[in-house]
Design an enzyme around this catalytic site. Sequence first.
Site, PDB file in Angstrom:
ATOM      1  N   CYS A  95      33.940 -58.218  32.227  1.00  7.51           N
ATOM      2  CA  CYS A  95      34.018 -57.078  31.311  1.00  7.51           C
ATOM      3  C   CYS A  95      32.643 -56.440  31.170  1.00  7.51           C
ATOM      4  CB  CYS A  95      34.513 -57.563  29.948  1.00  7.51           C
ATOM      5  SG  CYS A  95      34.619 -56.276  28.695  1.00  7.51           S
ATOM      6  N   HIS A 139      43.950 -55.498  30.197  1.00  5.76           N
ATOM      7  CA  HIS A 139      42.592 -55.755  29.710  1.00  5.76           C
ATOM      8  C   HIS A 139      42.126 -54.598  28.819  1.00  5.76           C
ATOM      9  CE1 HIS A 139      38.354 -57.271  30.410  1.00  5.76           C
ATOM     10  NE2 HIS A 139      38.103 -56.022  30.062  1.00  5.76           N
ATOM     11  N   GLU A 140      42.339 -53.361  29.281  1.00  2.39           N
ATOM     12  CA  GLU A 140      41.876 -52.197  28.521  1.00  2.39           C
ATOM     13  C   GLU A 140      42.681 -51.986  27.234  1.00  2.39           C
ATOM     14  OE1 GLU A 140      39.024 -50.989  29.176  1.00  2.39           O
ATOM     15  OE2 GLU A 140      38.865 -51.973  31.122  1.00  2.39           O
ATOM     16  N   HIS A 143      41.367 -54.212  24.621  1.00  3.73           N
ATOM     17  CA  HIS A 143      40.172 -53.640  23.976  1.00  3.73           C
ATOM     18  C   HIS A 143      40.571 -52.699  22.849  1.00  3.73           C
ATOM     19  CE1 HIS A 143      36.592 -54.981  26.029  1.00  3.73           C
ATOM     20  NE2 HIS A 143      37.101 -54.706  27.221  1.00  3.73           N
TER      21      HIS A 143
END
Length: 173
Positions: A95, A139-140, A143
């Site tokens: 990341c 993953h995004e 976030h």
Amino acid sequence: MSILNILQYPNSGLKRQAVPVSDVKEPQIQQIIADMLETLAHTEHCAGLSATQLDMPNPPRITVIAPMPNLEKTLVLVNPEIAYKEGSVVGLEGCMSVYPSDISAEVKRAEVITLRALDREGEEIEMTTGDFLAICIQHEIDHLDGVLYIDHLSPLKRRFLEKKILKVRKNLE
């Protein structure tokens, strides 16, 4: 357009939840998208960025994902959500906010996802994907929900990684 500062772990801003976007065409939102695209383009080895990773107040629920083999152009996702998950796969993740040159870990993710979002023009997107793109999208979106990939690790693996992060941070000072 501006290149934005990418927050680094353990900055508390990485735990913020993104604010849903009500009007994609609003000039401020379009400027944020342009700045995010510029930042992505100028960040080496970066597959994607979410607004919560960037040094801005009240980050909107926006992520940008770089082109890859099954993606011809940069993907702009506004208010993304995963509508469906299937299977599981374990893969190595890093990341931009967690010392990507030095820190990575294996994370379990859904193998195939169906994504719903708006694009930069406010048009609806629905796509089903797998492989690296599915992992990147998950993953995004994490976030945007204030979750880092290291939050998916077992307590033992997390402690080990935290020690490694401390060493990296010490070496950078």
